[in-house]
Design a protein around this motif. Structure first.
Motif, PDB file in Angstrom:
ATOM      1  N   HIS A   1       9.271  -2.592  -5.088  1.00  0.00           N
ATOM      2  CA  HIS A   1       9.208  -1.160  -5.641  1.00  0.00           C
ATOM      3  C   HIS A   1      10.399  -0.947  -6.435  1.00  0.00           C
ATOM      4  O   HIS A   1      11.293  -0.176  -6.057  1.00  0.00           O
ATOM      5  CB  HIS A   1       9.233  -0.200  -4.389  1.00  0.00           C
ATOM      6  CG  HIS A   1       8.024  -0.343  -3.547  1.00  0.00           C
ATOM      7  ND1 HIS A   1       8.163   0.223  -2.150  1.00  0.00           N
ATOM      8  CD2 HIS A   1       6.952  -1.342  -3.584  1.00  0.00           C
ATOM      9  CE1 HIS A   1       6.893  -0.404  -1.573  1.00  0.00           C
ATOM     10  NE2 HIS A   1       6.197  -0.951  -2.401  1.00  0.00           N
TER      11      HIS A   1
ATOM     12  N   ALA B   1       4.641  -3.462  -5.697  1.00  0.00           N
ATOM     13  CA  ALA B   1       4.496  -1.952  -6.125  1.00  0.00           C
ATOM     14  C   ALA B   1       3.459  -1.204  -5.057  1.00  0.00           C
ATOM     15  O   ALA B   1       2.805  -1.781  -4.316  1.00  0.00           O
ATOM     16  CB  ALA B   1       3.731  -1.893  -7.489  1.00  0.00           C
TER      17      ALA B   1
ATOM     18  N   GLU C   1       0.987   2.337  -4.623  1.00  0.00           N
ATOM     19  CA  GLU C   1       0.172   3.344  -5.448  1.00  0.00           C
ATOM     20  C   GLU C   1       0.771   4.441  -5.366  1.00  0.00           C
ATOM     21  O   GLU C   1       0.641   5.561  -6.247  1.00  0.00           O
ATOM     22  CB  GLU C   1      -1.123   3.386  -4.450  1.00  0.00           C
ATOM     23  CG  GLU C   1      -1.955   4.330  -5.534  1.00  0.00           C
ATOM     24  CD  GLU C   1      -3.634   4.332  -4.623  1.00  0.00           C
ATOM     25  OE1 GLU C   1      -4.550   4.745  -5.534  1.00  0.00           O
ATOM     26  OE2 GLU C   1      -3.654   4.209  -3.306  1.00  0.00           O
TER      27      GLU C   1
ATOM     28  N   ASP D   1       3.781   5.576  -5.163  1.00  0.00           N
ATOM     29  CA  ASP D   1       5.550   5.358  -5.659  1.00  0.00           C
ATOM     30  C   ASP D   1       5.338   5.778  -6.994  1.00  0.00           C
ATOM     31  O   ASP D   1       4.641   5.343  -7.978  1.00  0.00           O
ATOM     32  CB  ASP D   1       5.856   4.184  -5.429  1.00  0.00           C
ATOM     33  CG  ASP D   1       7.369   3.954  -5.682  1.00  0.00           C
ATOM     34  OD1 ASP D   1       7.965   5.052  -6.341  1.00  0.00           O
ATOM     35  OD2 ASP D   1       7.807   2.745  -5.523  1.00  0.00           O
TER      36      ASP D   1
ATOM     37  N   ARG E   1       5.736   3.036  -9.584  1.00  0.00           N
ATOM     38  CA  ARG E   1       4.844   1.931  -9.539  1.00  0.00           C
ATOM     39  C   ARG E   1       4.390   1.441 -11.141  1.00  0.00           C
ATOM     40  O   ARG E   1       4.525   0.279 -10.974  1.00  0.00           O
ATOM     41  CB  ARG E   1       3.468   2.753  -9.033  1.00  0.00           C
ATOM     42  CG  ARG E   1       2.181   2.068  -9.296  1.00  0.00           C
ATOM     43  CD  ARG E   1       0.872   2.552  -8.993  1.00  0.00           C
ATOM     44  NE  ARG E   1      -0.318   1.833  -9.195  1.00  0.00           N
ATOM     45  CZ  ARG E   1      -1.468   2.157  -9.141  1.00  0.00           C
ATOM     46  NH1 ARG E   1      -1.593   3.465  -8.926  1.00  0.00           N
ATOM     47  NH2 ARG E   1      -2.393   1.572  -9.342  1.00  0.00           N
TER      48      ARG E   1
ATOM     49  N   GLU F   1       0.000  -5.062  -5.267  1.00  0.00           N
ATOM     50  CA  GLU F   1       0.090  -3.409  -5.339  1.00  0.00           C
ATOM     51  C   GLU F   1      -0.648  -2.933  -4.184  1.00  0.00           C
ATOM     52  O   GLU F   1      -1.547  -3.584  -3.713  1.00  0.00           O
ATOM     53  CB  GLU F   1      -0.623  -3.026  -6.717  1.00  0.00           C
ATOM     54  CG  GLU F   1      -0.196  -3.289  -7.816  1.00  0.00           C
ATOM     55  CD  GLU F   1      -0.987  -2.774  -9.066  1.00  0.00           C
ATOM     56  OE1 GLU F   1      -2.010  -3.077  -9.492  1.00  0.00           O
ATOM     57  OE2 GLU F   1      -0.576  -1.902  -9.640  1.00  0.00           O
TER      58      GLU F   1
END
Length: 334
Positions: free
Chosen positions: A196, A259, A261, A263, A266, A302
């Motif tokens: 992230h 990553a 979803e 955030d 992302r 992700e």
């Protein structure tokens, strides 16, 4: 004031004091000059972790400290010609203004990571802004990585495989890991894990909001932590900006970007992974923990339905376990 572990703890609050600046739950600045970090729980000390069998210790190195994690696999191998363990230098997040290697969230995660790989982990306690504005934090992380590569500590010397050194970190820590991997002094990394990552820029990528006011607001903490910055396209905050060091010069064989979803960062993480893969002339491996990397050694994981650094606050959820499994596979890949 310091705890028994040597890590700082905040002074008692003064109810009559007045907040003059605030960055969400990360940081409050009071009129008296007092600084409060509400999100950070009391620090925990090092030692033996009963849940994982990992031993940890703090090493104080002047302006910064590190917490080392040694998994039971290392102790079991002592006395024999054992295979050495990968070394993971971990940089915590917190916007360069909060959090600690001694935070219970990070302490638990590093215990679990060290045991699962197994790996010798080096968690960096770097100086925070605003007491120590950037680049102080970057400098501490670089010094810690060089210290780990020097095998100055007996644990690293006895158990660390210096041909398999990784940098890993979340949010601001992932930003710092990019800084380390692209630094001209570093040319010996096996891989980088960016969870992230906190990158930003004046121009939106993916489905980021394009409103200039939103983009400026998104950079507010960066300007506060790094008052000497040029702008939000400073290469330290936007590694894809014109004039930033070429991403093809990253000093690591492989890169994993995680990553989430939910955030708002992302799309920035995805764009970074795609840009690194393109700079290496290979494809991008995208998918779940079973996905392989592309020809450029770059992978993107992700996680659906979760937010920024969810694994720290929900460590027992299935998605957190999947992410940890993916990192373990990445670190142990040939």
């Amino acid at each position: 004031m310091a705890s028994n572990s040597g890590f700082p703890i905040p002074p008692p609050a003064d109810p009559s004091d007045e907040v003059v600046r605030e960055f969400g739950p990360l940081l409050r600045i009071y009129k008296s000059g007092r600084i409060e970090r509400p999100l950070v729980p009391p620090p925990v000390g090092p030692g033996h972790d009963a849940a994982t069998g990992v031993d940890s210790k703090d090493v104080h190195l002047g302006a910064y400290s590190v917490r080392l994690y040694l998994p039971p696999a290392a102790a079991a191998a002592e006395g024999g010609a054992s295979k050495k363990l990968p070394v993971v230098v971990y940089v915590h997040g917190g916007g360069f203004v909060a959090e600690s290697a001694a935070s219970p969230h990070y302490h638990r995660f590093l215990n679990e990571l060290a045991a699962a790989c197994p790996a010798l982990c080096v968690s960096v306690e770097y100086r925070l802004a605003p007491e120590h504005p950037l680049p102080a934090g970057y400098e501490d992380c670089l010094a810690a990585l060089k210290w780990a590569l020097s095998a100055a500590d007996p644990w690293v010397a006895a158990h660390g495989d210096l041909a398999r050194v990784f940098v890993a970190g979340d949010s601001a820590g992932a930003n710092a890991c990019h800084h380390l991997a692209i630094h001209p002094d570093i040319r010996a990394l096996k891989g980088a894990v960016l969870i992230h990552p906190w990158f930003w820029g004046s121009e939106a990528v993916g489905e980021e909001p394009r409103d200039p006011a939103f983009r400026a607001m998104g950079a507010g903490l960066w300007f506060f932590a790094c008052p000497g910055t040029s702008d939000m396209d400073d290469p330290r905050m936007n590694p894809m900006a014109p004039g930033a060091p070429a991403l093809g010069t990253l000093a690591c064989e492989r890169v994993l970007v995680c990553a989430a979803e939910g955030d708002f960062l992302r799309w920035r993480g995805r764009a970074y992974a795609e840009a690194v893969a393109a700079a290496r002339g290979g494809g991008l491996g995208v998918g779940t923990e079973e996905a392989g990397g592309g020809g450029g050694g770059v992978e993107l994981l992700e996680t659906e339905g979760e937010g920024h650094v969810f694994y720290l606050f929900k460590p027992d959820c299935d998605k957190a376990k999947e992410m940890l499994d993916k990192i373990v596979v990445f670190i142990n890949a040939p």
